[in-house]
Every structure is written in C-alpha cells, then in structure tokens.
Design a protein around this motif. Sequence first.
Motif, PDB file in Angstrom:
ATOM      1  N   TRP A 152     -10.586 -22.900  -5.637  1.00 27.56           N
ATOM      2  CA  TRP A 152     -10.435 -21.530  -5.133  1.00 27.56           C
ATOM      3  C   TRP A 152     -10.503 -21.469  -3.615  1.00 27.56           C
ATOM      4  CZ3 TRP A 152     -14.187 -19.078  -9.242  1.00 27.56           C
ATOM      5  CH2 TRP A 152     -13.511 -18.973 -10.470  1.00 27.56           C
ATOM      6  N   VAL A 153     -11.497 -22.134  -3.018  1.00 34.11           N
ATOM      7  CA  VAL A 153     -11.615 -22.045  -1.555  1.00 34.11           C
ATOM      8  C   VAL A 153     -10.502 -22.817  -0.861  1.00 34.11           C
ATOM      9  CG1 VAL A 153     -14.119 -21.708  -1.699  1.00 34.11           C
ATOM     10  CG2 VAL A 153     -13.206 -23.997  -1.248  1.00 34.11           C
ATOM     11  N   THR A 154     -10.011 -23.881  -1.496  1.00 34.52           N
ATOM     12  CA  THR A 154      -8.863 -24.592  -0.930  1.00 34.52           C
ATOM     13  C   THR A 154      -7.651 -23.666  -0.864  1.00 34.52           C
ATOM     14  OG1 THR A 154      -9.630 -26.764  -1.706  1.00 34.52           O
ATOM     15  CG2 THR A 154      -7.285 -26.540  -1.243  1.00 34.52           C
ATOM     16  N   ASP A 155      -7.462 -22.898  -1.915  1.00 33.62           N
ATOM     17  CA  ASP A 155      -6.362 -21.940  -1.957  1.00 33.62           C
ATOM     18  C   ASP A 155      -6.571 -20.819  -0.945  1.00 33.62           C
ATOM     19  OD1 ASP A 155      -4.079 -20.600  -2.814  1.00 33.62           O
ATOM     20  OD2 ASP A 155      -5.180 -19.478  -4.333  1.00 33.62           O
ATOM     21  N   ILE A 156      -7.795 -20.252  -0.925  1.00 34.47           N
ATOM     22  CA  ILE A 156      -8.076 -19.134  -0.021  1.00 34.47           C
ATOM     23  C   ILE A 156      -7.997 -19.576   1.439  1.00 34.47           C
ATOM     24  CG2 ILE A 156      -9.882 -17.539   0.739  1.00 34.47           C
ATOM     25  CD1 ILE A 156     -10.844 -17.532  -2.224  1.00 34.47           C
ATOM     26  N   GLY A 157      -8.636 -20.704   1.744  1.00 37.37           N
ATOM     27  CA  GLY A 157      -8.592 -21.203   3.107  1.00 37.37           C
ATOM     28  C   GLY A 157      -7.181 -21.525   3.545  1.00 37.37           C
ATOM     29  N   GLY A 158      -6.399 -22.103   2.635  1.00 38.84           N
ATOM     30  CA  GLY A 158      -5.015 -22.414   2.954  1.00 38.84           C
ATOM     31  C   GLY A 158      -4.190 -21.163   3.218  1.00 38.84           C
ATOM     32  N   TYR A 159      -4.430 -20.148   2.408  1.00 41.91           N
ATOM     33  CA  TYR A 159      -3.665 -18.901   2.540  1.00 41.91           C
ATOM     34  C   TYR A 159      -3.919 -18.239   3.894  1.00 41.91           C
ATOM     35  CZ  TYR A 159      -1.870 -14.246   1.390  1.00 41.91           C
ATOM     36  OH  TYR A 159      -1.159 -13.066   1.388  1.00 41.91           O
ATOM     37  N   PHE A 160      -5.195 -18.062   4.242  1.00 44.15           N
ATOM     38  CA  PHE A 160      -5.511 -17.327   5.459  1.00 44.15           C
ATOM     39  C   PHE A 160      -5.304 -18.174   6.718  1.00 44.15           C
ATOM     40  CE2 PHE A 160      -7.759 -14.675   2.363  1.00 44.15           C
ATOM     41  CZ  PHE A 160      -7.293 -13.421   2.750  1.00 44.15           C
ATOM     42  N   ALA A 161      -5.631 -19.453   6.652  1.00 47.95           N
ATOM     43  CA  ALA A 161      -5.389 -20.315   7.812  1.00 47.95           C
ATOM     44  C   ALA A 161      -3.894 -20.450   8.066  1.00 47.95           C
ATOM     45  CB  ALA A 161      -6.027 -21.681   7.594  1.00 47.95           C
ATOM     46  N   GLY A 162      -3.128 -20.575   6.987  1.00 44.10           N
ATOM     47  CA  GLY A 162      -1.686 -20.696   7.145  1.00 44.10           C
ATOM     48  C   GLY A 162      -1.063 -19.451   7.747  1.00 44.10           C
ATOM     49  N   ARG A 163      -1.513 -18.275   7.296  1.00 44.24           N
ATOM     50  CA  ARG A 163      -0.942 -17.019   7.805  1.00 44.24           C
ATOM     51  C   ARG A 163      -1.371 -16.736   9.242  1.00 44.24           C
ATOM     52  NH1 ARG A 163       1.330 -13.331   4.325  1.00 44.24           N
ATOM     53  NH2 ARG A 163       0.683 -11.613   5.678  1.00 44.24           N
ATOM     54  N   SER A 164      -2.606 -17.039   9.572  1.00 45.98           N
ATOM     55  CA  SER A 164      -3.120 -16.684  10.893  1.00 45.98           C
ATOM     56  C   SER A 164      -2.755 -17.700  11.973  1.00 45.98           C
ATOM     57  CB  SER A 164      -4.644 -16.520  10.839  1.00 45.98           C
ATOM     58  OG  SER A 164      -5.265 -17.728  10.434  1.00 45.98           O
ATOM     59  N   ILE A 165      -2.651 -18.961  11.601  1.00 43.49           N
ATOM     60  CA  ILE A 165      -2.391 -20.019  12.586  1.00 43.49           C
ATOM     61  C   ILE A 165      -0.931 -20.453  12.578  1.00 43.49           C
ATOM     62  CG2 ILE A 165      -2.998 -22.358  13.325  1.00 43.49           C
ATOM     63  CD1 ILE A 165      -5.748 -21.911  12.047  1.00 43.49           C
ATOM     64  N   GLY A 166      -0.386 -20.647  11.385  1.00 47.41           N
ATOM     65  CA  GLY A 166       0.997 -21.115  11.289  1.00 47.41           C
ATOM     66  C   GLY A 166       1.125 -22.556  11.745  1.00 47.41           C
ATOM     67  N   GLY A 167       2.175 -22.845  12.522  1.00 48.52           N
ATOM     68  CA  GLY A 167       2.337 -24.189  13.042  1.00 48.52           C
ATOM     69  C   GLY A 167       3.244 -25.045  12.180  1.00 48.52           C
ATOM     70  N   PRO A 168       3.166 -26.373  12.353  1.00 48.01           N
ATOM     71  CA  PRO A 168       4.056 -27.299  11.640  1.00 48.01           C
ATOM     72  C   PRO A 168       3.943 -27.149  10.121  1.00 48.01           C
ATOM     73  CG  PRO A 168       2.855 -28.426  13.387  1.00 48.01           C
ATOM     74  CD  PRO A 168       2.244 -27.075  13.268  1.00 48.01           C
ATOM     75  N   LYS A 169       5.077 -27.306   9.463  1.00 45.54           N
ATOM     76  CA  LYS A 169       5.122 -27.182   8.009  1.00 45.54           C
ATOM     77  C   LYS A 169       4.610 -28.463   7.357  1.00 45.54           C
ATOM     78  CE  LYS A 169       6.889 -23.140   8.392  1.00 45.54           C
ATOM     79  NZ  LYS A 169       8.271 -22.855   8.025  1.00 45.54           N
TER      80      LYS A 169
END
Length: 282
Positions: A152-169
């Motif tokens: 769950w936290v891997t998913d949540i952390g990935g979701y919010f970090a990905g949206r807020s930081i972005g960067g390389p795919k």
Amino acid sequence: MSQDEPVPAATAEQGGRNLLLRTAAAMVLAPSAIALAYIGGWPWAVLAMLVAVGLLVEWFSIVGFSRDWPSIGAGAAALLICGLALAAGRPWLALAAAALGFAALAALGGTRRRWSMTGFVYAALALAASILVRADEAWGFTALMLVLLIVWVTDIGGYFAGRSIGGPKLWVRVSPKKTWAGAVGGFVLSLLVGLGFALLGFGKTVPLLIVAAVLSVVSQLGDLFESAVKRQFGVKDSSHIIPGHGGLLDRLDGYVAAVVVAVLIGLCRDSLDGVGRGLMVW
C-alpha cells in the motif's frame, strides 16, 4: 496502480475526481481486508478464493478469452478446490487440484493456451500465498499486515511522489506514466514500514528493512508485469469493478508479486505451517 507525473491544468479536475474515487474505495476496501485478515481461517480463505477467481476472469478478459466459458469454468473450479484444500490443511490435495486445472486449461486453451495457463498460474499463486502466509497461527496476521502495508505505501508513495516531482520515466514502453521519482518515493515509504514493525517489537531492524526493500521492489515489478500484459493486448484497465482503480488485477498486481515472494522467503526459513514466522523472525 499508477505513479503519475505532473499533469496539465486542463486535466487537474479529472485527476482530482479520480483521486477522490481512489480514496473512497480504499477507505472501504482496506478496513474490510484488514478485518478479514485479522479473523483469518475460513473467512480469509473464502476472500482469497473469490479474489483468485476474479483475477482469473479478468485475465481471460484481457487476453481475449472473456467468452471461453469452458476454460473459465475449469480454471475457477480448480482454484476453488485448491483454496478449500489449503484452508483445510491439505496442501497435497491443493497441489493436485492446481495441476489438474493447469492440464485442463492446456487442453482447452487453443492457439493462445500459454496465456490461459499463465493466468491460471498467476491466480493460483495469489491464492496459495495469501492462505499460506495467514495460516501461521502465531505470526500469520503480522506477516500479512507487513506485506499489505508495504504494498500500500509503495503504491501511495509512488503515486504522490510521481505526481509532485515527475522527472525521468521508469519504463515508457510498458507504463508511460510511471517515474523514477515515484518508484523511489514508494521504496522509501516501504522502509519506514519495516522500521515501524521493528520499533514495535515485531522483528529485528536490519532483516525487516531488507524484507521491506525486497517486497517493495517486487511489488513494483508486479505492477509493471501487469501493465506489460495489458499493453500487449491493448487494454487500459482489467475491469471497472473498483472505482478509481479499475479491476482486481489493477489493484492487486503488486500484492500478488509481493505475497508470493514473501511466502518463498518464509518457506526458505521455516516450514509450510510457519511461513509467517519465517518471514518475521530472524
């Protein structure tokens, strides 16, 4: 599961609605899963069986077998027998049922039999691992909660970090929206879960950090695997059964990979009845 990069303003409202749907669904599903995991025994086994059948049905839909009722019926029946046998403490009977189900799908699968057999193995592993990790009376619930929270936290952390930081795919060809920032964000939160369990006295710090790291990475690989299968067949969501999340496969892809690896770790260190202890006690 998705780890989105920063989105344009034109899609912000749609993203907000999707987040609300995801949150509402999680607030219903997560407590229900935890409650049944706590009860354990037959209630948890029945949930695992129903989910496994749902995974199989969605897999068949993705690969174009949604109307192949003989294969779906044979696979579902084998999964249910397998689950009943495991819940009753008869692992060899469960293995025999799984083998017969695999053979039946090999015979019924036609030109795409490898995809139907792969889907059955996927669902069967999810079912067996879910029941086996909880079957440990002393450590089963704790071990299962460790796996669930890491996923769950891997998913949540990935979701919010990905949206807020972005960067390389992370892997554009398989999942265009996932970023390295999201992967790292989810990984870091998983380490905090491992540390939290250690601080609460549920195991030693270093082993739990290693377990958390492994399961977080495996969870993300499971997510990518499901994305690759969907992309292979041009499918966006496995179904629309869960608002904001898609289908069971979309929601549980990381969990399936993580719980299977968790059981393998437990079995390497303990018996079939002590999977939870093998995972937690070092």
